[in-house]
Structures are given as C-alpha cells and as structure tokens.
Design an enzyme around this catalytic site. Structure first.
Site, PDB file in Angstrom:
ATOM      1  N   ASP A  67       0.811  -1.219   0.000  1.00 48.41           N
ATOM      2  CA  ASP A  67       0.000   0.000   0.000  1.00 48.41           C
ATOM      3  C   ASP A  67       0.843   1.267   0.000  1.00 48.41           C
ATOM      4  OD1 ASP A  67       0.955  -0.374   2.568  1.00 48.41           O
ATOM      5  OD2 ASP A  67      -0.995  -0.791   3.451  1.00 48.41           O
ATOM      6  N   ASN A 136      -7.769  -2.640  14.019  1.00 53.72           N
ATOM      7  CA  ASN A 136      -9.157  -3.015  13.710  1.00 53.72           C
ATOM      8  C   ASN A 136      -9.222  -4.243  12.798  1.00 53.72           C
ATOM      9  OD1 ASN A 136      -8.317  -1.975  11.301  1.00 53.72           O
ATOM     10  ND2 ASN A 136      -9.737  -0.243  11.254  1.00 53.72           N
ATOM     11  N   HIS A 138      -7.348  -4.676  10.061  1.00 53.82           N
ATOM     12  CA  HIS A 138      -7.062  -4.442   8.638  1.00 53.82           C
ATOM     13  C   HIS A 138      -5.742  -5.086   8.218  1.00 53.82           C
ATOM     14  CE1 HIS A 138      -5.063  -0.329   9.644  1.00 53.82           C
ATOM     15  NE2 HIS A 138      -4.105  -1.065   9.147  1.00 53.82           N
ATOM     16  N   GLU A 143      -9.715  -1.942   5.041  1.00 56.74           N
ATOM     17  CA  GLU A 143     -10.400  -1.628   6.287  1.00 56.74           C
ATOM     18  C   GLU A 143     -11.658  -2.501   6.452  1.00 56.74           C
ATOM     19  OE1 GLU A 143      -8.938   0.138   8.406  1.00 56.74           O
ATOM     20  OE2 GLU A 143      -8.560   2.216   7.831  1.00 56.74           O
TER      21      GLU A 143
END
Ligand code: GLP
Length: 242
Positions: A67, A136, A138, A143
């Site tokens: 990313d 979370n 990810h 996400e």
C-alpha cells in the site's frame, strides 16, 4: 495455519527473516509481497544483516508493496516508498526496476490501481506475502467493511487507522485521508502468507481474527481460509493463544 510464538523480539525477527531469506536462497527470482508499519522493521534489519554476511542476493527478486498513502510523493519522509528505501531497499542489492510500490502521487489514482494490478498479473503469483495487522483487523489498508475489494483500489482510511499512524507524522492533520492498497483477493492469492503481530494491544484482535468468525468486518479473518498461513507472534500478542 502454523502459529509460532516467540519469547523475544530478536528471536521473532530472526525467524521471520529466516523464512524470507530461505525462500530467496532456494528461489532467487522469488516474488515478495512487502509490508510497512513498525512491525516488520526488525525483520528487515535482520534481512540486511544476513545480506551483509553474503548469505543471499536479492538481484533477481521482484517485490510488491501492499500500500501507499494517496497524496504523498515517493520522496515524502512518511511515504511508504521512503520507508522501504530507509528500512530495506537502500541496504540490499535489489534491482530498483523490480521494486514496486503504488504511486500515491499519481494524478489519476484509479489508473494507478489498474497499472499496479497489471504489473501484479504480469508477475504471476506472489511467492510470499508479508503482512502486519491493524488494530481493527485491517491488512494492507483493507479496512473493515460489509464487503471487501479483490484488486488494488483507493480506500478511505478509518479514523482509528489515521490515529494509529499519526505517530509517524507531526500531527493527525498530516495523515492522509486515503490510501491505495492491494486488495484482499490479491493478498489471498499469494502462495504463502507470513503474518507478523507484535504487542499486547493486538492480542485480542489477532486472536479474534484467527480463531473467530470469518467476516469482512475483520479483514484479517479471511486469512483463516489460506492453505499456507504462517503466523509469528511475540509473547504479548500471543497471550490468548496459550
Ligand atoms: C498500517 C499499514 C499496515 C500495517 C498496519 C500496522 O496501517 N498499512 O500494512 O500492518 O499499519 O502497523 P504497525 O505495524 O505499525 O502496528
């Protein structure tokens, strides 16, 4: 799924680097999927150490990073392109034209995603994908959501993610709102996935992701479906697996 827990950071980093260098020793033209964040830094350091000892060459290796932040030039100190140069690429003999990272500064991010997917397709299959884990759940910058995207795409970062990554910037205002990320479909297509998780603050999420329900609301839970998943945990992150 092979879950290994290590008493010390040094032992974990050595094991992680050993898996990657072992692959490159046996397959010098391996395709590696690489990750950023604080988690893999120690593994990269160990990779550099074994490279300096002359144990392995990265000249024929191709890499794809997961990313990049949208809006940051590759020269920006907090870009993942800069991170990779600083923590790995500047210290090994890799060929610059084989090192791929999405261009966050591309004028047309959607076209950049298509370009990245075409490059990935051209390389066939990633041999080993290194992954960290977001608080979370990810992976890359995929996400939690009610559905996940297969290929490379632009994503709006969750506030929690921006807050977690604000420590690398002057303030949260400097953290980009969007990123380009490889999709979960591409990640799952890798032959082997090496998930690395460190720290007490990730003990619950890694346990839920690997033992709980498989749901797009915890993107890492989809890793349970992968036939060759290796998980490296430090003692704090692995607390709930005992
Ligand atoms: C970012 C990256 C992820 C990384 C995560 C965790 O969001 N895009 O690839 O896994 O941070 O980072 P850290 O290892 O610093 O906790």
């Amino acid at each position: 799924m092979n879950i290994l827990t290590f008493p010390t950071d040094a032992e974990l980093n050595e094991a992680g680097a050993g898996i990657i260098t072992g692959l490159v020793q046996t397959k010098p033209n391996a395709v590696l999927g690489l990750a950023t964040g604080s988690t893999p830094i120690g593994i990269y350091r160990e990779i550099i150490r074994t490279f300096r000892k002359g144990m392995v060459s990265y000249k024929q290796v191709t890499t794809f990073n997961l990313d990049e932040y949208v809006g940051l030039e590759p020269s920006h100190p907090q870009s993942y392109a800069n991170y990779m140069r600083e923590h790995l690429f500047d210290h090994i003999d890799a060929s610059p034209d084989r090192l791929h990272i999405p261009n966050g500064a591309a004028a047309d991010p959607a076209a950049e995603c298509a370009r990245y997917d075409a490059l990935l397709d051209g390389c066939g299959q990633i041999d080993l994908q290194l992954l960290g884990l977001g608080h979370n759940g990810h992976i890359g910058f995929n996400e939690p959501d009610h559905s996940l995207v297969r290929g490379t795409h632009v994503v709006a970062l969750r506030e929690q993610t921006r807050e977690a990554n604000a420590r690398f910037f002057d303030s949260i205002d400097g953290v980009p709102t969007h990123a380009i990320t490889m999709g979960v479909g591409t990640i799952l297509k890798a032959k082997t996935i090496l998930l690395v998780v460190k720290g007490a603050d990730k003990a619950e999420i890694v346990h839920r992701a690997l033992t709980g329900e498989i749901t797009t609301e915890i993107p890492a839970s989809l890793l349970q479906t992968h036939p060759h998943l290796v998980v490296l945990l430090d003692a704090e992150a692995g607390r709930l697996f005992r």
